[in-house]
Each structure stands twice: as C-alpha cells, then as structure tokens.
Design a protein around this motif. Structure first.
Motif, mmCIF file in Angstrom:
data_model
loop_
_atom_site.group_PDB
_atom_site.id
_atom_site.type_symbol
_atom_site.label_atom_id
_atom_site.label_comp_id
_atom_site.label_asym_id
_atom_site.label_seq_id
_atom_site.Cartn_x
_atom_site.Cartn_y
_atom_site.Cartn_z
ATOM 1 N N ARG A 214 42.317 91.276 70.736
ATOM 2 C CA ARG A 214 42.281 89.809 70.686
ATOM 3 C C ARG A 214 42.886 89.205 71.949
ATOM 4 N N PHE A 215 43.904 89.852 72.485
ATOM 5 C CA PHE A 215 44.534 89.343 73.699
ATOM 6 C C PHE A 215 43.515 89.201 74.818
ATOM 7 N N PHE A 216 42.688 90.228 75.013
ATOM 8 C CA PHE A 216 41.670 90.167 76.057
ATOM 9 C C PHE A 216 40.494 89.284 75.640
ATOM 10 N N SER A 217 40.033 89.404 74.408
ATOM 11 C CA SER A 217 38.824 88.704 73.978
ATOM 12 C C SER A 217 39.005 87.195 73.932
ATOM 13 N N LEU A 218 40.215 86.731 73.625
ATOM 14 C CA LEU A 218 40.464 85.294 73.511
ATOM 15 C C LEU A 218 41.200 84.722 74.718
ATOM 16 N N SER A 219 41.340 85.513 75.772
ATOM 17 C CA SER A 219 42.076 85.017 76.936
ATOM 18 C C SER A 219 41.375 83.824 77.577
ATOM 19 N N GLY A 220 40.053 83.857 77.639
ATOM 20 C CA GLY A 220 39.320 82.722 78.189
ATOM 21 C C GLY A 220 39.422 81.494 77.306
ATOM 22 N N HIS A 221 39.436 81.684 75.997
ATOM 23 C CA HIS A 221 39.615 80.561 75.071
ATOM 24 C C HIS A 221 40.965 79.878 75.327
ATOM 25 N N ARG A 222 41.994 80.690 75.547
ATOM 26 C CA ARG A 222 43.310 80.106 75.804
ATOM 27 C C ARG A 222 43.335 79.344 77.121
ATOM 28 N N ALA B 299 44.352 75.420 77.752
ATOM 29 C CA ALA B 299 45.298 74.973 78.773
ATOM 30 C C ALA B 299 44.669 73.918 79.684
ATOM 31 N N ALA B 300 43.399 74.101 80.027
ATOM 32 C CA ALA B 300 42.718 73.124 80.875
ATOM 33 C C ALA B 300 42.574 71.790 80.156
ATOM 34 N N LEU B 301 42.288 71.828 78.859
ATOM 35 C CA LEU B 301 42.196 70.590 78.080
ATOM 36 C C LEU B 301 43.531 69.870 78.046
ATOM 37 N N GLU B 302 44.594 70.621 77.858
ATOM 38 C CA GLU B 302 45.922 70.001 77.832
ATOM 39 C C GLU B 302 46.260 69.377 79.179
ATOM 40 N N ALA B 303 45.811 70.005 80.266
ATOM 41 C CA ALA B 303 46.075 69.462 81.596
ATOM 42 C C ALA B 303 45.297 68.171 81.837
ATOM 43 N N LEU B 304 44.108 68.058 81.237
ATOM 44 C CA LEU B 304 43.304 66.846 81.412
ATOM 45 C C LEU B 304 43.890 65.651 80.664
ATOM 46 N N LEU C 114 37.279 78.913 69.262
ATOM 47 C CA LEU C 114 37.918 77.983 70.196
ATOM 48 C C LEU C 114 38.460 76.765 69.462
ATOM 49 N N LEU C 115 37.698 76.221 68.543
ATOM 50 C CA LEU C 115 38.154 75.039 67.809
ATOM 51 C C LEU C 115 39.452 75.329 67.065
ATOM 52 N N GLY C 116 39.603 76.572 66.609
ATOM 53 C CA GLY C 116 40.827 76.937 65.908
ATOM 54 C C GLY C 116 42.057 76.915 66.799
ATOM 55 N N LEU C 117 41.866 76.989 68.132
ATOM 56 C CA LEU C 117 42.987 76.945 69.061
ATOM 57 C C LEU C 117 43.338 75.526 69.496
ATOM 58 N N LEU C 118 42.480 74.562 69.151
ATOM 59 C CA LEU C 118 42.688 73.204 69.650
ATOM 60 C C LEU C 118 43.598 72.369 68.775
ATOM 61 N N GLY C 119 44.031 72.903 67.634
ATOM 62 C CA GLY C 119 44.945 72.171 66.763
ATOM 63 C C GLY C 119 44.299 70.934 66.172
ATOM 64 N N ALA D 6 39.780 79.969 87.192
ATOM 65 C CA ALA D 6 41.025 80.560 86.685
ATOM 66 C C ALA D 6 40.686 81.878 86.004
ATOM 67 N N TYR D 7 41.308 82.934 86.439
ATOM 68 C CA TYR D 7 41.050 84.259 85.872
ATOM 69 C C TYR D 7 42.002 84.511 84.697
ATOM 70 N N ALA D 8 41.548 85.335 83.762
ATOM 71 C CA ALA D 8 42.376 85.694 82.610
ATOM 72 C C ALA D 8 42.020 87.125 82.187
ATOM 73 N N PRO D 9 42.989 87.861 81.662
ATOM 74 C CA PRO D 9 44.340 87.444 81.276
ATOM 75 C C PRO D 9 45.375 87.550 82.397
#
Length: 287
Positions: A81-89, A93-98, A115-120, A254-257
């Motif tokens: 999950r760490f690798f598979s969802l790294s781009g989602h995270r 982060a980009a949304l929070e910066a905007l 992804l929607l599950g990470l947006l709170g 932006a590269y991840a992870p």
C-alpha cells in the motif's frame, strides 16, 4: 456543473424528479438502484481496437473483477500500500497546497474511491465508467456523488470545474489525447488538473511484477502480467507528459515515494499539477 448532454452536447440539462433531462434532445440521466447517476450516451462513442474484444482480454477482465472482489494484491500489505498509494498521497498534498477550491474536486476514473477516501471531508464527485466500482464507492460513502460516465465524454459544462484529479488512469486511456482535451474543456481558465501516473519501465515496477503481481496472475488465473500490462498500461509516463503539454502548463513533476531522488527507476509514480493553456480558437474552429 452537470448540465452537458453526452448525446447531443447541449449544455442546458434541466433537473427533473429522479435525475436530469436534456432540453434539446430529451436524453435523460437517471440514478440507478445504488444511487449512481448514469450519464452515458445512448450510443457508444469511439470504438476500441479488436484486441479489447479478444478472448485473452475477456479472461483478464474476469480475473480483474475477481481480484477486486477478493482484495487486489497491491493493497493487501502495508508495504504494498505504501508504494501503490504514494501517488494518491502526492495528489492530496498538492490539493492542500492549492487551498480550498471554488467547488468540489472531481476525481476522474475514481474506481471504488481510493483517492476520495484520502481527501477527508472535502466535497468531491467520483466519475468512473465501471458501475461495480461506483456501487462500492456508494456503499463506502453514501453521501458521495458518483457519476457513471466516459472519460472522453463528460457531463460537465464547459469551464465549470475548478479542480479535477486522476490517479493511475491516464496510462490506461487508448484515446489519451481525446481524454486530455475533454479535461481541458471542463476546467475553468484558472482551474487545475492534478494527476498521477506510474513510472512505467522503472526498476520498482519491474520488481513488483516479478515478485508480487506476476506470480499471483500466473498461479490463480494463468495470465502473463507482461501481456496484460501491454494492453492496460498502453501509455508510458513519457507519452502522457508529452501529450499533456499540448493542453496544459505542467508544474515540475513530483516523484513518489522518494521525492528526493527524482528518478523513474527508483520511484513508483509521478504526480503533476497542470493548468489549462489558452484555447487556440482557430485550431478549435478548424476541428
């Protein structure tokens, strides 16, 4: 926002009990039994090549449905999950910066809502062509607006969206340029398109397929992962970014992870914030 008819292109859809109706051609959108708004055209759009109708691809689709129902291997362990969802995270982060957007975030190719599950609590709309994914999304988040629609033929009015996202979708689009042009159409002039794509061809993906997904596909479904990915990941990162530059101004990827090592071979995804370029009206008129 949802007022464009996917049959005739008119942008004056009118609300009515149970859905929407096009004032020009009469096409109706209805909510299905799972609460998903079905916004598909009456007739199919662009036709895919014959290999998408092959017996091999049909076997893969059956395997995919079975794996999703049981739990896809790339999410079953914390390391995966760490690798598979790294781009989602990175998108989060980009949304929070905007900062707070003017309207809801529209996630194109939302699947079952990873992804929607990470947006709170952020207001969001999930769009996907797969009805089963959207049903699972509604079961997990009953208050979410889920829309069944084609990436290349969206029901949103021109220039109506302040922010679109797309996590691990663009690499799958056979009609990639058409999809990017449709995102450009629905975005406001000051809107943003945040997308993440896999670093196809890197060492990380090759190891993952050799050690994780490849053995699972061979053992359980007698499928070769390289044959599957030759169809599924039809666009590599270089192609996606080159075409995206025709429609958008791209921020530095932006590269991840491992963002501190900006190499495809050592990362699993690239995430980009894109702003729509001005419309070339002469080119649009010629088209």
């Amino acid at each position: 926002m949802i007022r464009r008819c996917t049959d005739c292109g008119d942008e004056t859809m009118a609300p009515e009990p149970g859905g929407l109706r096009c004032r020009r051609c009469g096409h109706r959108y209805r909510f299905d039994a799972n609460g998903v708004l079905v916004a598909l055209p009456s007739t199919p759009g662009l036709g895919l090549p014959a290999f998408y109708r092959s017996r091999f691809y049909a076997r893969w689709l059956r395997a995919w449905d079975d794996m999703v129902a049981k739990g896809w291997v790339i999410y079953e362990r914390p390391l995966y999950r760490f690798f598979s969802l790294s781009g989602h995270r990175r998108i989060r982060a980009a949304l929070e910066a905007l900062g707070p957007p003017d309207g809801p975030v529209v996630d194109l190719g939302c699947g079952d809502g990873r992804l929607l599950g990470l947006l709170g609590p952020r207001s969001a709309i999930g769009v996907d062509l797969n009805a089963a994914f959207l049903a699972r999304l509604k079961a997990r988040a009953p208050a979410a607006l889920a829309v069944q629609a084609d990436f290349n033929n969206l029901p949103f009015a021109t220039g109506s969206l302040s922010c679109c996202t797309s996590a691990h979708v663009l690499e799958h689009l056979y009609f990639l340029a058409e999809g990017l042009e449709e995102v450009h159409r629905v975005l406001a002039a000051d809107g943003r398109f945040l997308f993440t794509i896999p670093t196809e061809g890197g060492v990380g993906w090759e190891l993952g397929r050799r050690l994780v997904t490849g053995p699972r596909l061979r053992r359980d479904y007698r499928l070769d992962v390289q044959d599957v990915m030759a169809i599924e990941h039809i666009n590599d990162a270089r192609r996606v970014l080159r075409l995206a530059r025709l429609y958008f101004r791209l921020d530095r990827p932006a590269y991840a992870p491992f963002p501190f090592v900006p190499l495809r071979s050592l990362n699993s995804s690239i995430t980009v914030a894109a702003a729509p370029l001005p419309v070339d009206h002469e080119l649009r008129a010629a088209a």
